[in-house]
Design a protein around this motif. Structure first.
Motif, PDB file in Angstrom:
ATOM      1  N   LEU A   1      -4.838 -11.712   9.376  1.00 18.40           N
ATOM      2  CA  LEU A   1      -4.064 -11.976   8.163  1.00 18.40           C
ATOM      3  C   LEU A   1      -4.964 -12.475   7.044  1.00 18.40           C
ATOM      4  CD1 LEU A   1      -1.430 -12.317   6.598  1.00 18.40           C
ATOM      5  CD2 LEU A   1      -1.123 -14.541   7.727  1.00 18.40           C
ATOM      6  N   LEU A   2      -5.895 -13.353   7.374  1.00 21.48           N
ATOM      7  CA  LEU A   2      -6.831 -13.854   6.361  1.00 21.48           C
ATOM      8  C   LEU A   2      -7.618 -12.710   5.732  1.00 21.48           C
ATOM      9  CD1 LEU A   2      -8.587 -17.108   7.656  1.00 21.48           C
ATOM     10  CD2 LEU A   2      -6.997 -16.871   5.752  1.00 21.48           C
ATOM     11  N   GLU A   3      -8.076 -11.786   6.574  1.00 22.53           N
ATOM     12  CA  GLU A   3      -8.873 -10.660   6.075  1.00 22.53           C
ATOM     13  C   GLU A   3      -8.071  -9.808   5.100  1.00 22.53           C
ATOM     14  OE1 GLU A   3     -10.378  -6.836   5.485  1.00 22.53           O
ATOM     15  OE2 GLU A   3      -8.631  -7.141   6.779  1.00 22.53           O
ATOM     16  N   VAL A   4      -6.814  -9.534   5.462  1.00 22.65           N
ATOM     17  CA  VAL A   4      -5.955  -8.728   4.590  1.00 22.65           C
ATOM     18  C   VAL A   4      -5.721  -9.429   3.254  1.00 22.65           C
ATOM     19  CG1 VAL A   4      -3.639  -7.770   4.301  1.00 22.65           C
ATOM     20  CG2 VAL A   4      -4.819  -7.535   6.491  1.00 22.65           C
ATOM     21  N   LEU A   5      -5.405 -10.717   3.310  1.00 23.19           N
ATOM     22  CA  LEU A   5      -5.092 -11.455   2.091  1.00 23.19           C
ATOM     23  C   LEU A   5      -6.308 -11.586   1.184  1.00 23.19           C
ATOM     24  CD1 LEU A   5      -2.801 -14.225   3.607  1.00 23.19           C
ATOM     25  CD2 LEU A   5      -2.103 -12.386   2.071  1.00 23.19           C
ATOM     26  N   ASP A   6      -7.465 -11.844   1.753  1.00 21.20           N
ATOM     27  CA  ASP A   6      -8.664 -11.959   0.933  1.00 21.20           C
ATOM     28  C   ASP A   6      -9.056 -10.613   0.321  1.00 21.20           C
ATOM     29  OD1 ASP A   6      -9.384 -14.692   0.894  1.00 21.20           O
ATOM     30  OD2 ASP A   6     -10.141 -14.573   2.948  1.00 21.20           O
ATOM     31  N   ARG A   7      -8.598  -9.531   0.949  1.00 16.98           N
ATOM     32  CA  ARG A   7      -8.916  -8.203   0.411  1.00 16.98           C
ATOM     33  C   ARG A   7      -7.947  -7.802  -0.700  1.00 16.98           C
ATOM     34  NH1 ARG A   7      -6.799  -3.763   2.607  1.00 16.98           N
ATOM     35  NH2 ARG A   7      -6.612  -4.789   4.637  1.00 16.98           N
ATOM     36  N   VAL A   8      -6.634  -7.977  -0.481  1.00 13.99           N
ATOM     37  CA  VAL A   8      -5.665  -7.527  -1.493  1.00 13.99           C
ATOM     38  C   VAL A   8      -5.395  -8.593  -2.556  1.00 13.99           C
ATOM     39  CG1 VAL A   8      -4.595  -5.956   0.148  1.00 13.99           C
ATOM     40  CG2 VAL A   8      -3.633  -8.237  -0.131  1.00 13.99           C
ATOM     41  N   ARG A   9      -5.644  -9.848  -2.235  1.00 14.83           N
ATOM     42  CA  ARG A   9      -5.528 -10.983  -3.156  1.00 14.83           C
ATOM     43  C   ARG A   9      -4.221 -11.007  -3.974  1.00 14.83           C
ATOM     44  NH1 ARG A   9     -10.264 -14.256  -4.842  1.00 14.83           N
ATOM     45  NH2 ARG A   9     -11.730 -14.006  -3.122  1.00 14.83           N
TER      46      ARG A   9
ATOM     47  N   VAL B   1      -6.909 -19.292  -4.337  1.00 11.60           N
ATOM     48  CA  VAL B   1      -5.751 -20.189  -4.258  1.00 11.60           C
ATOM     49  C   VAL B   1      -4.502 -19.499  -4.824  1.00 11.60           C
ATOM     50  CG1 VAL B   1      -4.823 -22.469  -4.807  1.00 11.60           C
ATOM     51  CG2 VAL B   1      -7.294 -22.159  -4.555  1.00 11.60           C
ATOM     52  N   PRO B   2      -3.781 -18.785  -3.965  1.00 15.96           N
ATOM     53  CA  PRO B   2      -2.509 -18.195  -4.393  1.00 15.96           C
ATOM     54  C   PRO B   2      -1.379 -19.204  -4.274  1.00 15.96           C
ATOM     55  CG  PRO B   2      -2.900 -17.640  -2.122  1.00 15.96           C
ATOM     56  CD  PRO B   2      -4.085 -18.487  -2.557  1.00 15.96           C
ATOM     57  N   GLY B   3      -0.193 -18.817  -4.694  1.00 11.99           N
ATOM     58  CA  GLY B   3       0.994 -19.598  -4.381  1.00 11.99           C
ATOM     59  C   GLY B   3       1.455 -19.213  -2.985  1.00 11.99           C
ATOM     60  N   ILE B   4       1.585 -20.188  -2.106  1.00 11.49           N
ATOM     61  CA  ILE B   4       2.038 -19.940  -0.733  1.00 11.49           C
ATOM     62  C   ILE B   4       3.419 -20.576  -0.599  1.00 11.49           C
ATOM     63  CG2 ILE B   4       1.533 -20.224   1.725  1.00 11.49           C
ATOM     64  CD1 ILE B   4      -1.423 -20.667   0.889  1.00 11.49           C
ATOM     65  N   HIS B   5       4.436 -19.758  -0.519  1.00 11.38           N
ATOM     66  CA  HIS B   5       5.821 -20.230  -0.544  1.00 11.38           C
ATOM     67  C   HIS B   5       6.431 -20.092   0.847  1.00 11.38           C
ATOM     68  CE1 HIS B   5       5.543 -19.591  -5.015  1.00 11.38           C
ATOM     69  NE2 HIS B   5       4.771 -18.610  -4.625  1.00 11.38           N
ATOM     70  N   CYS B   6       6.559 -21.192   1.569  1.00  6.95           N
ATOM     71  CA  CYS B   6       7.132 -21.172   2.920  1.00  6.95           C
ATOM     72  C   CYS B   6       8.646 -21.356   2.817  1.00  6.95           C
ATOM     73  CB  CYS B   6       6.497 -22.263   3.776  1.00  6.95           C
ATOM     74  SG  CYS B   6       4.720 -22.041   4.046  1.00  6.95           S
ATOM     75  N   ILE B   7       9.358 -20.250   2.593  1.00  2.00           N
ATOM     76  CA  ILE B   7      10.803 -20.339   2.320  1.00  2.00           C
ATOM     77  C   ILE B   7      11.649 -20.002   3.546  1.00  2.00           C
ATOM     78  CG2 ILE B   7      10.619 -20.077  -0.166  1.00  2.00           C
ATOM     79  CD1 ILE B   7      11.618 -17.113   1.929  1.00  2.00           C
ATOM     80  N   GLY B   8      11.015 -19.656   4.663  1.00  2.00           N
ATOM     81  CA  GLY B   8      11.733 -19.471   5.914  1.00  2.00           C
ATOM     82  C   GLY B   8      12.867 -18.463   5.842  1.00  2.00           C
ATOM     83  N   ALA B   9      14.052 -18.896   6.266  1.00  2.00           N
ATOM     84  CA  ALA B   9      15.192 -17.990   6.390  1.00  2.00           C
ATOM     85  C   ALA B   9      15.917 -17.747   5.074  1.00  2.00           C
ATOM     86  CB  ALA B   9      16.172 -18.553   7.417  1.00  2.00           C
ATOM     87  N   ALA B  10      15.458 -18.304   3.972  1.00  2.00           N
ATOM     88  CA  ALA B  10      16.200 -18.192   2.718  1.00  2.00           C
ATOM     89  C   ALA B  10      16.536 -16.753   2.361  1.00  2.00           C
ATOM     90  CB  ALA B  10      15.418 -18.852   1.584  1.00  2.00           C
TER      91      ALA B  10
ATOM     92  N   PRO C   1       4.765  -2.984  -1.928  1.00  2.00           N
ATOM     93  CA  PRO C   1       3.977  -1.943  -1.251  1.00  2.00           C
ATOM     94  C   PRO C   1       3.827  -2.241   0.238  1.00  2.00           C
ATOM     95  CG  PRO C   1       2.870  -2.739  -3.247  1.00  2.00           C
ATOM     96  CD  PRO C   1       4.004  -3.669  -2.991  1.00  2.00           C
ATOM     97  N   VAL C   2       3.671  -1.183   1.029  1.00  2.00           N
ATOM     98  CA  VAL C   2       3.493  -1.344   2.477  1.00  2.00           C
ATOM     99  C   VAL C   2       2.294  -2.233   2.780  1.00  2.00           C
ATOM    100  CG1 VAL C   2       3.009  -0.118   4.630  1.00  2.00           C
ATOM    101  CG2 VAL C   2       4.571   0.878   2.945  1.00  2.00           C
ATOM    102  N   SER C   3       1.262  -2.131   1.942  1.00  3.54           N
ATOM    103  CA  SER C   3       0.045  -2.925   2.143  1.00  3.54           C
ATOM    104  C   SER C   3       0.277  -4.421   1.952  1.00  3.54           C
ATOM    105  CB  SER C   3      -1.045  -2.463   1.169  1.00  3.54           C
ATOM    106  OG  SER C   3      -0.606  -2.613  -0.180  1.00  3.54           O
ATOM    107  N   HIS C   4       1.443  -4.787   1.406  1.00  7.46           N
ATOM    108  CA  HIS C   4       1.746  -6.185   1.107  1.00  7.46           C
ATOM    109  C   HIS C   4       2.856  -6.742   2.000  1.00  7.46           C
ATOM    110  CE1 HIS C   4      -0.842  -5.369  -2.219  1.00  7.46           C
ATOM    111  NE2 HIS C   4      -0.669  -6.559  -2.751  1.00  7.46           N
ATOM    112  N   VAL C   5       2.982  -6.145   3.183  1.00  9.65           N
ATOM    113  CA  VAL C   5       3.940  -6.626   4.183  1.00  9.65           C
ATOM    114  C   VAL C   5       3.185  -6.845   5.489  1.00  9.65           C
ATOM    115  CG1 VAL C   5       6.045  -6.145   5.470  1.00  9.65           C
ATOM    116  CG2 VAL C   5       5.831  -5.360   3.097  1.00  9.65           C
ATOM    117  N   TYR C   6       3.414  -8.004   6.118  1.00 10.79           N
ATOM    118  CA  TYR C   6       2.713  -8.344   7.352  1.00 10.79           C
ATOM    119  C   TYR C   6       3.728  -8.835   8.371  1.00 10.79           C
ATOM    120  CZ  TYR C   6      -0.802 -10.532  10.428  1.00 10.79           C
ATOM    121  OH  TYR C   6      -1.591 -10.891  11.490  1.00 10.79           O
ATOM    122  N   HIS C   7       3.706  -8.246   9.544  1.00 12.31           N
ATOM    123  CA  HIS C   7       4.592  -8.673  10.624  1.00 12.31           C
ATOM    124  C   HIS C   7       3.877  -9.756  11.427  1.00 12.31           C
ATOM    125  CE1 HIS C   7       7.379  -5.407   9.798  1.00 12.31           C
ATOM    126  NE2 HIS C   7       6.340  -4.583   9.759  1.00 12.31           N
TER     127      HIS C   7
END
Length: 266
Positions: free
Chosen positions: A158-166, A193-202, A135-141
């Protein structure tokens, strides 16, 4: 802080690298926490980038993506220290396995932090082709956070968005050295505590945003070469600078190098 009782690790330069297979890594991260995928060009700065260094030390899972680091460890360091060898686990292999899991294919279960509009467009189109709707609501530039490690990385919006949509999973696709700092910031400051996956350019290797890296090339440790061939001016100097990681590993082996704090200008 990583709990070594939960996963099998091998310590290189003071960082606990995961030694299991990709499916075990994904299963662990479905429980939540911070995953980082350090590459050699960033690892060489372990002594001079304190926030990046702290992110690696506090991560719940660190996977050995760097082919250069793995080769140096396996053939030059491990025999000398009588330590086990590492099996390379690339960020690309990890992402492929992660996206196969039904838990992350549900619309709204993943939140994607993108490096800009063009990468986002290509990445989202590729995900849609794989049957993954975001969803558009789940994309952040992501904004330009600043390359200097001394700059405190904060992003209250970004924190505000994530804590809202969880979302259950946050997938960070920005550059190495920055994404780890952002992941640590989120890990410390989110109210859950979500999964935070820092996958970079993959994902960029799959979506067409960067050079395509087929499975065979990834397994043969040739991903870096394909990137250099595709954009030599951009990636040639970066990978050439990674040679300094060799000296660091030869000197400190499994030990954590001391942090070098530069003096402020007079």
């Amino acid at each position: 802080m990583q709990d070594s009782n939960q996963v099998h690790t091998e310590t290189v330069l003071g960082v606990h690298f995961f030694t299991g297979d990709v499916h075990a890594a994904v299963s662990r991260m479905l429980q939540g926490g911070l995953l980082v995928v350090p590459a050699a060009p960033a690892l060489k700065d372990l002594q001079t980038q304190p926030a990046y260094r702290q992110a690696l030390l506090e991560a719940d899972l660190v996977i050995p993506d760097s082919a250069f680091m793995v080769l140096v460890w396996n053939y030059m360091i491990a025999p000398r220290l009588r330590r086990p060898q590492l099996r390379r686990l690339s960020g690309l292999e990890y992402l492929r396995a992660l996206l196969e899991r039904s838990e992350v294919r549900v619309p709204g279960s993943t939140f994607w932090i993108m490096a800009g509009e063009r990468p986002a467009s290509l990445n989202l189109a590729w995900l849609a082709q794989q049957g993954i709707t975001v969803p558009v609501s789940h994309v952040y530039h992501a904004p330009m956070y600043g390359a200097a490690d001394a700059v405190a990385l904060t992003d209250p919006a970004l924190l505000e968005v994530l804590d809202r949509v969880r979302p259950a999973h946050i997938i960070v696709t920005i550059g190495g050295g920055t994404q780890e700092r952002l992941g640590l910031y989120l890990r410390r400051n989110l109210k859950y505590v979500p999964g935070i996956h820092c996958i970079g350019a993959a994902i960029a290797f799959l979506s067409g945003d960067q050079a395509a890296i087929p499975v065979w090339a990834d397994r043969l440790y040739l991903g870096w070469l394909l990137r250099v061939i595709d954009e030599p001016k951009r990636y040639g100097p970066r990978y050439w600078a990674a040679r300094h990681l060799l000296q660091l590993m030869l000197r400190y082996g499994a030990g954590l190098p001391p942090l070098l704090v530069s003096r402020p200008a007079a």
